[in-house]
Design an enzyme around this catalytic site. Structure first.
Site, PDB file in Angstrom:
ATOM      1  N   TYR A  32      94.467  25.346  34.698  1.00  0.00           N
ATOM      2  CA  TYR A  32      95.509  26.362  34.507  1.00  0.00           C
ATOM      3  C   TYR A  32      95.947  26.396  33.039  1.00  0.00           C
ATOM      4  O   TYR A  32      96.036  27.466  32.426  1.00  0.00           O
ATOM      5  CB  TYR A  32      96.698  26.037  35.419  1.00  0.00           C
ATOM      6  CG  TYR A  32      97.856  27.013  35.330  1.00  0.00           C
ATOM      7  CD1 TYR A  32      97.785  28.256  35.953  1.00  0.00           C
ATOM      8  CD2 TYR A  32      99.028  26.695  34.644  1.00  0.00           C
ATOM      9  CE1 TYR A  32      98.850  29.160  35.881  1.00  0.00           C
ATOM     10  CE2 TYR A  32     100.090  27.583  34.570  1.00  0.00           C
ATOM     11  CZ  TYR A  32     100.005  28.816  35.195  1.00  0.00           C
ATOM     12  OH  TYR A  32     101.052  29.702  35.127  1.00  0.00           O
ATOM     13  N   SER A  64     102.416  31.709  29.837  1.00  0.00           N
ATOM     14  CA  SER A  64     103.184  30.568  30.383  1.00  0.00           C
ATOM     15  C   SER A  64     103.533  29.644  29.227  1.00  0.00           C
ATOM     16  O   SER A  64     102.871  29.675  28.170  1.00  0.00           O
ATOM     17  CB  SER A  64     102.298  29.828  31.393  1.00  0.00           C
ATOM     18  OG  SER A  64     102.879  28.598  31.768  1.00  0.00           O
TER      19      SER A  64
HETATM   20  P1  NDP Z   1     103.146  34.762  42.713  1.00  0.00           P
HETATM   21  O1  NDP Z   1     102.167  33.906  43.426  1.00  0.00           O
HETATM   22  O2  NDP Z   1     104.326  35.288  43.421  1.00  0.00           O
HETATM   23  O3  NDP Z   1     102.421  35.990  42.033  1.00  0.00           O
HETATM   24  C1  NDP Z   1     101.073  36.047  41.715  1.00  0.00           C
HETATM   25  C2  NDP Z   1     100.615  37.451  42.051  1.00  0.00           C
HETATM   26  O4  NDP Z   1      99.285  37.614  41.569  1.00  0.00           O
HETATM   27  C3  NDP Z   1     100.597  37.711  43.551  1.00  0.00           C
HETATM   28  O5  NDP Z   1     101.276  38.935  43.808  1.00  0.00           O
HETATM   29  C4  NDP Z   1      99.122  37.826  43.899  1.00  0.00           C
HETATM   30  O6  NDP Z   1      98.939  38.792  44.910  1.00  0.00           O
HETATM   31  C5  NDP Z   1      98.535  38.269  42.565  1.00  0.00           C
HETATM   32  N1  NDP Z   1      97.141  37.867  42.404  1.00  0.00           N
HETATM   33  C6  NDP Z   1      96.624  36.623  42.448  1.00  0.00           C
HETATM   34  N2  NDP Z   1      95.303  36.654  42.285  1.00  0.00           N
HETATM   35  C7  NDP Z   1      94.969  37.966  42.135  1.00  0.00           C
HETATM   36  C8  NDP Z   1      93.750  38.657  41.956  1.00  0.00           C
HETATM   37  N3  NDP Z   1      92.573  38.007  41.888  1.00  0.00           N
HETATM   38  N4  NDP Z   1      93.770  40.008  41.852  1.00  0.00           N
HETATM   39  C9  NDP Z   1      94.944  40.671  41.914  1.00  0.00           C
HETATM   40  N5  NDP Z   1      96.133  40.084  42.096  1.00  0.00           N
HETATM   41  C10 NDP Z   1      96.139  38.736  42.213  1.00  0.00           C
HETATM   42  O7  NDP Z   1     103.591  33.893  41.437  1.00  0.00           O
HETATM   43  P2  NDP Z   1     104.456  34.211  40.142  1.00  0.00           P
HETATM   44  O8  NDP Z   1     105.198  35.482  40.290  1.00  0.00           O
HETATM   45  O9  NDP Z   1     105.165  32.976  39.837  1.00  0.00           O
HETATM   46  O10 NDP Z   1     103.319  34.371  39.029  1.00  0.00           O
HETATM   47  C11 NDP Z   1     103.124  35.542  38.260  1.00  0.00           C
HETATM   48  C12 NDP Z   1     102.518  35.158  36.919  1.00  0.00           C
HETATM   49  O11 NDP Z   1     103.471  34.376  36.194  1.00  0.00           O
HETATM   50  C13 NDP Z   1     101.249  34.319  37.016  1.00  0.00           C
HETATM   51  O12 NDP Z   1     100.327  34.758  36.041  1.00  0.00           O
HETATM   52  C14 NDP Z   1     101.748  32.928  36.703  1.00  0.00           C
HETATM   53  O13 NDP Z   1     100.729  32.122  36.159  1.00  0.00           O
HETATM   54  C15 NDP Z   1     102.828  33.226  35.687  1.00  0.00           C
HETATM   55  N6  NDP Z   1     103.802  32.175  35.511  1.00  0.00           N
HETATM   56  C16 NDP Z   1     104.534  31.710  36.577  1.00  0.00           C
HETATM   57  C17 NDP Z   1     105.447  30.707  36.388  1.00  0.00           C
HETATM   58  C18 NDP Z   1     106.231  30.143  37.521  1.00  0.00           C
HETATM   59  O14 NDP Z   1     106.806  29.058  37.353  1.00  0.00           O
HETATM   60  N7  NDP Z   1     106.352  30.802  38.656  1.00  0.00           N
HETATM   61  C19 NDP Z   1     105.689  30.112  35.061  1.00  0.00           C
HETATM   62  C20 NDP Z   1     104.873  30.689  34.018  1.00  0.00           C
HETATM   63  C21 NDP Z   1     103.978  31.682  34.248  1.00  0.00           C
HETATM   64  P3  NDP Z   1      97.713  38.722  45.977  1.00  0.00           P
HETATM   65  O15 NDP Z   1      97.645  37.295  46.447  1.00  0.00           O
HETATM   66  O16 NDP Z   1      98.081  39.707  47.024  1.00  0.00           O
HETATM   67  O17 NDP Z   1      96.504  39.143  45.203  1.00  0.00           O
END
Ligand code: NDP
Length: 254
Positions: free
Chosen positions: A151, A138
């Site tokens: 975070y 990020s």
């Molecule tokens: P989402 O919430 O759509 O995606 C997060 C995904 O991670 C979900 O599919 C969730 O699925 C999965 N997840 C969460 N916890 C776990 C776990 N313990 N085990 C396995 N899977 C897990 O958000 P984003 O697509 O935005 O985020 C994706 C990545 O990008 C993250 O790492 C986020 O920090 C990073 N990011 C996002 C930004 C943004 O502005 N959106 C900016 C910068 C970075 P489930 O709940 O089914 O497990």
């Protein structure tokens, strides 16, 4: 069903948002793609647009489950040549109200989750012609933001892990990189916009500007822009690119 003749890419958190966009891109590049995430229904919904993807429910915070999940993934689609550590969570609160449970959850998901998954793939990846580990970090890996201290600390740590591993593996066929998106158009941000609107009485459009205004281009990042960066990092052309934090944020960090 995954195709064992194709190179195999695993995307954690591949059922939604940025992870799903990456899975789409890798699938279009002819990888056999495995989606991991905790919620099997979310994975099943994702598979409606990626019918060939292998779905392996897995909580990346649980090392035993991660071991079993990678065994299952490899038995279905062969050794992993691309690992995308994308699973991540964010909880927002002023530092004084961020509990140990919040710190623990973000550390275990955003940092140890990547550690657990990387451990599973490293040894067999050394035997392949090329291996790629890409972590979705990020802009919070590179600068501070208020109200998300745990975070920000976890994302700084994820970048530290990336840099250390890149040095440790520099003499191998494996590159290790981080992509650092700015605020992106996914559920994490949509939920945050709703929360801000509820707590402050601002309209959702106004609350959204809290996120778009930090990007000099004045917009949210499209998840496909992150996916395109992954596509380049896994290409042969990027074989000398390792230990990098590639910022996709409209100039927010430079
Ligand atoms: P989402 O919430 O759509 O995606 C997060 C995904 O991670 C979900 O599919 C969730 O699925 C999965 N997840 C969460 N916890 C776990 C776990 N313990 N085990 C396995 N899977 C897990 O958000 P984003 O697509 O935005 O985020 C994706 C990545 O990008 C993250 O790492 C986020 O920090 C990073 N990011 C996002 C930004 C943004 O502005 N959106 C900016 C910068 C970075 P489930 O709940 O089914 O497990």
């Amino acid at each position: 069903m995954a195709d064992a003749d194709k190179p195999h890419a695993v995307v954690t958190g591949g059922g939604s948002g940025i992870g799903l966009a990456i899975a789409r891109e890798l699938s279009a590049m002819d990888f056999a793609v495995t989606l991991m995430g905790r919620d099997p229904d979310r994975l099943a919904r994702a598979s409606t647009e990626l019918p060939n993807a292998q779905l392996v429910p897995c909580d990346v915070t649980d090392p035993e489950r991660v071991g079993a999940a990678f065994a299952e993934a490899v038995s279905g689609a062969g050794p992993v040549s691309v690992l995308v550590n994308n699973a991540g969570i964010v909880r927002t609160a002023p530092f004084a109200r961020q509990s140990d449970a919040d710190w623990d959850a973000m550390w275990r998901t955003n940092v140890l989750g990547a550690v657990h998954c990387t451990r599973q793939v490293l040894a067999p990846m050394r035997d392949l012609a090329a291996g790629r580990i890409v972590s979705i970090a990020s802009t919070a890996s590179l600068k501070g933001y208020g109200y998300v201290s745990a975070y920000v600390a976890s994302k700084h740590a994820l970048l530290g892990l990336t840099r250390a591993l890149a040095v440790e593996l520099a003499q191998t066929n494996i590159t290790v990189n981080a992509i650092c998106p700015g605020y992106a158009d996914t559920d994490i941000i949509r939920d945050a916009v709703e929360t801000i609107a509820e707590r402050t009485g601002r309209t959702e459009a106004d609350a959204r500007t809290s996120f778009t205004s930090s990007n000099p281009q004045g917009r949210l990042i499209d998840p496909m822009e992150v996916a395109g960066t992954v596509a380049w990092l896994v290409s042969h052309d990027a074989r000398s690119v390792t230990g990098q934090a590639i910022v996709v944020a409209g100039g927010e960090v430079m």
